[in-house]
Design a protein around this motif. Sequence first.
Motif, PDB file in Angstrom:
ATOM      1  N   THR A  21       0.841  -1.189   0.000  1.00  0.00           N
ATOM      2  CA  THR A  21       0.000   0.000   0.000  1.00  0.00           C
ATOM      3  C   THR A  21       0.878   1.242   0.000  1.00  0.00           C
ATOM      4  O   THR A  21       1.733   1.394   0.880  1.00  0.00           O
ATOM      5  CB  THR A  21      -0.898   0.016   1.250  1.00  0.00           C
ATOM      6  N   PRO A  22       0.716   2.156  -0.952  1.00  0.00           N
ATOM      7  CA  PRO A  22       1.505   3.393  -0.908  1.00  0.00           C
ATOM      8  C   PRO A  22       1.287   4.128   0.413  1.00  0.00           C
ATOM      9  O   PRO A  22       0.176   4.145   0.962  1.00  0.00           O
ATOM     10  CB  PRO A  22       0.948   4.203  -2.091  1.00  0.00           C
ATOM     11  N   SER A  23       2.343   4.730   0.921  1.00  0.00           N
ATOM     12  CA  SER A  23       2.254   5.404   2.220  1.00  0.00           C
ATOM     13  C   SER A  23       1.180   6.481   2.231  1.00  0.00           C
ATOM     14  O   SER A  23       0.471   6.674   3.230  1.00  0.00           O
ATOM     15  CB  SER A  23       3.609   6.004   2.593  1.00  0.00           C
ATOM     16  N   THR A  24       1.035   7.201   1.121  1.00  0.00           N
ATOM     17  CA  THR A  24       0.051   8.286   1.062  1.00  0.00           C
ATOM     18  C   THR A  24      -1.374   7.759   1.000  1.00  0.00           C
ATOM     19  O   THR A  24      -2.323   8.512   1.261  1.00  0.00           O
ATOM     20  CB  THR A  24       0.313   9.188  -0.150  1.00  0.00           C
ATOM     21  N   GLY A  84     -13.957  -3.845   4.856  1.00  0.00           N
ATOM     22  CA  GLY A  84     -13.566  -2.438   4.968  1.00  0.00           C
ATOM     23  C   GLY A  84     -12.153  -2.143   4.505  1.00  0.00           C
ATOM     24  O   GLY A  84     -11.370  -3.044   4.154  1.00  0.00           O
ATOM     25  N   SER A  85     -11.821  -0.857   4.535  1.00  0.00           N
ATOM     26  CA  SER A  85     -10.546  -0.376   3.990  1.00  0.00           C
ATOM     27  C   SER A  85      -9.537   0.014   5.052  1.00  0.00           C
ATOM     28  O   SER A  85      -8.462   0.524   4.716  1.00  0.00           O
ATOM     29  CB  SER A  85     -10.803   0.834   3.082  1.00  0.00           C
ATOM     30  N   TYR A  86      -9.852  -0.218   6.345  1.00  0.00           N
ATOM     31  CA  TYR A  86      -8.917   0.169   7.403  1.00  0.00           C
ATOM     32  C   TYR A  86      -7.873  -0.919   7.608  1.00  0.00           C
ATOM     33  O   TYR A  86      -7.692  -1.469   8.694  1.00  0.00           O
ATOM     34  CB  TYR A  86      -9.655   0.451   8.695  1.00  0.00           C
ATOM     35  N   ILE A  87      -7.169  -1.233   6.537  1.00  0.00           N
ATOM     36  CA  ILE A  87      -6.101  -2.229   6.551  1.00  0.00           C
ATOM     37  C   ILE A  87      -5.149  -1.885   5.416  1.00  0.00           C
ATOM     38  O   ILE A  87      -5.555  -1.376   4.368  1.00  0.00           O
ATOM     39  CB  ILE A  87      -6.659  -3.668   6.395  1.00  0.00           C
ATOM     40  N   GLY A  88      -3.866  -2.130   5.628  1.00  0.00           N
ATOM     41  CA  GLY A  88      -2.881  -1.865   4.594  1.00  0.00           C
ATOM     42  C   GLY A  88      -1.637  -2.711   4.831  1.00  0.00           C
ATOM     43  O   GLY A  88      -1.428  -3.255   5.923  1.00  0.00           O
ATOM     44  N   ASN A  89      -0.834  -2.823   3.813  1.00  0.00           N
ATOM     45  CA  ASN A  89       0.374  -3.637   3.875  1.00  0.00           C
ATOM     46  C   ASN A  89       1.551  -2.791   3.421  1.00  0.00           C
ATOM     47  O   ASN A  89       1.500  -2.176   2.354  1.00  0.00           O
ATOM     48  CB  ASN A  89       0.226  -4.863   2.967  1.00  0.00           C
ATOM     49  N   ALA A  90       2.595  -2.721   4.241  1.00  0.00           N
ATOM     50  CA  ALA A  90       3.739  -1.876   3.913  1.00  0.00           C
ATOM     51  C   ALA A  90       5.036  -2.586   4.242  1.00  0.00           C
ATOM     52  O   ALA A  90       5.060  -3.587   4.963  1.00  0.00           O
ATOM     53  CB  ALA A  90       3.653  -0.545   4.654  1.00  0.00           C
ATOM     54  N   MET A 147       8.952   3.579   6.300  1.00  0.00           N
ATOM     55  CA  MET A 147       7.780   2.943   5.687  1.00  0.00           C
ATOM     56  C   MET A 147       7.917   3.034   4.180  1.00  0.00           C
ATOM     57  O   MET A 147       8.065   4.134   3.630  1.00  0.00           O
ATOM     58  CB  MET A 147       6.514   3.662   6.173  1.00  0.00           C
ATOM     59  N   ASN A 148       7.958   1.890   3.523  1.00  0.00           N
ATOM     60  CA  ASN A 148       8.080   1.839   2.068  1.00  0.00           C
ATOM     61  C   ASN A 148       9.298   2.607   1.558  1.00  0.00           C
ATOM     62  O   ASN A 148       9.244   3.338   0.566  1.00  0.00           O
ATOM     63  CB  ASN A 148       6.796   2.357   1.398  1.00  0.00           C
ATOM     64  N   GLY A 149      10.413   2.429   2.277  1.00  0.00           N
ATOM     65  CA  GLY A 149      11.687   2.981   1.821  1.00  0.00           C
ATOM     66  C   GLY A 149      11.930   4.432   2.156  1.00  0.00           C
ATOM     67  O   GLY A 149      12.950   4.999   1.745  1.00  0.00           O
TER      68      GLY A 149
END
Length: 313
Positions: A21-24, A84-90, A147-149
């Motif tokens: 998931t992009p950080s933004t 829902g969308s309150y989840i992400g992978n980084a 986070m993500n480099g």
Amino acid sequence: PAPPLPDGADLELEGLAPFLTPSTAFFRIDTALSVPRIDATAWTLRIHGRGATERRYSFDDLLNRSDLMERDITLACVSNPVGGSYIGNARWIGVPLAALLEEAGVRPPSEGGPADQIVSRSSDGMTIGTPVADVLDGRDAMLALGMNGRPLLPEHGFPVRMLVPGLYGYVSACKWIVEIELTTFDAFDAYWVPRGWSDRAPIKTQSRIDTPRPGARLDAGRVVVAGVAWAQRVGVDAVEVRVDDGPWRPARLAAEDTTDTWRQWVLEWEAGPGEHRLSVRATDRNGALQPGDESPPAPDGATGWHTIDVTVE
């Protein structure tokens, strides 16, 4: 560094959440009315409490450690509804939290340590309670600096945040962290506990349909149904999709990165005209099926199978 992503971990399908998931675009849930702006050169972390020898660390202390690690970890909010969308992978960079606690002399309760709860405090006073045993059991719990480099964005906790795989964020992922106190669950309730949430909250196995979207109008014929599933600390072994009241059909799983990340899946459906209902469920590597009984997020995470309605023309 984390190893390269396995071939096929990201199916790169239109409408499907990207594997990283992009950080933004990463979800943000916190109680800060304004995002704290912290000077990393002045920031310090204090570790103290029961069974701990007090230690203090600067940002440079953490950044220059030889045990910095990079890991792919999925983070979920306990308030995330089914689908829902309150989840992400980084891809996170940080210092192993267990190493810092061990430097302070902290022992797990199973080895006679007097504390069973870590209370982390943010710069704005938020408190989050985490089981000591979970941090010291070998999982990649960390104080994340990147986070993500890139350095953490302010809204994601710059300069340092806590992260514990397998636990919902409200019991593990303190942002803008400035203090870690060793205590007990009997002695202290963190912020969300008096407000009706559980004091312990492992992430539950879940799955989600990303494409097609709910209410979509589709052309008859081949339809790509795809989404993500997660069963942290165990891993996803199978994902199944059902059309209307038909049989459950196995979806094709993307390659697995680690058990601490979500896993993409896809199924091709020959769709006939009419109103249709699509449902998804996952099975973890221990053979446990995702619960189908519907329950709300409170007090320790929602359950149920994500179901959407579509129209085929």
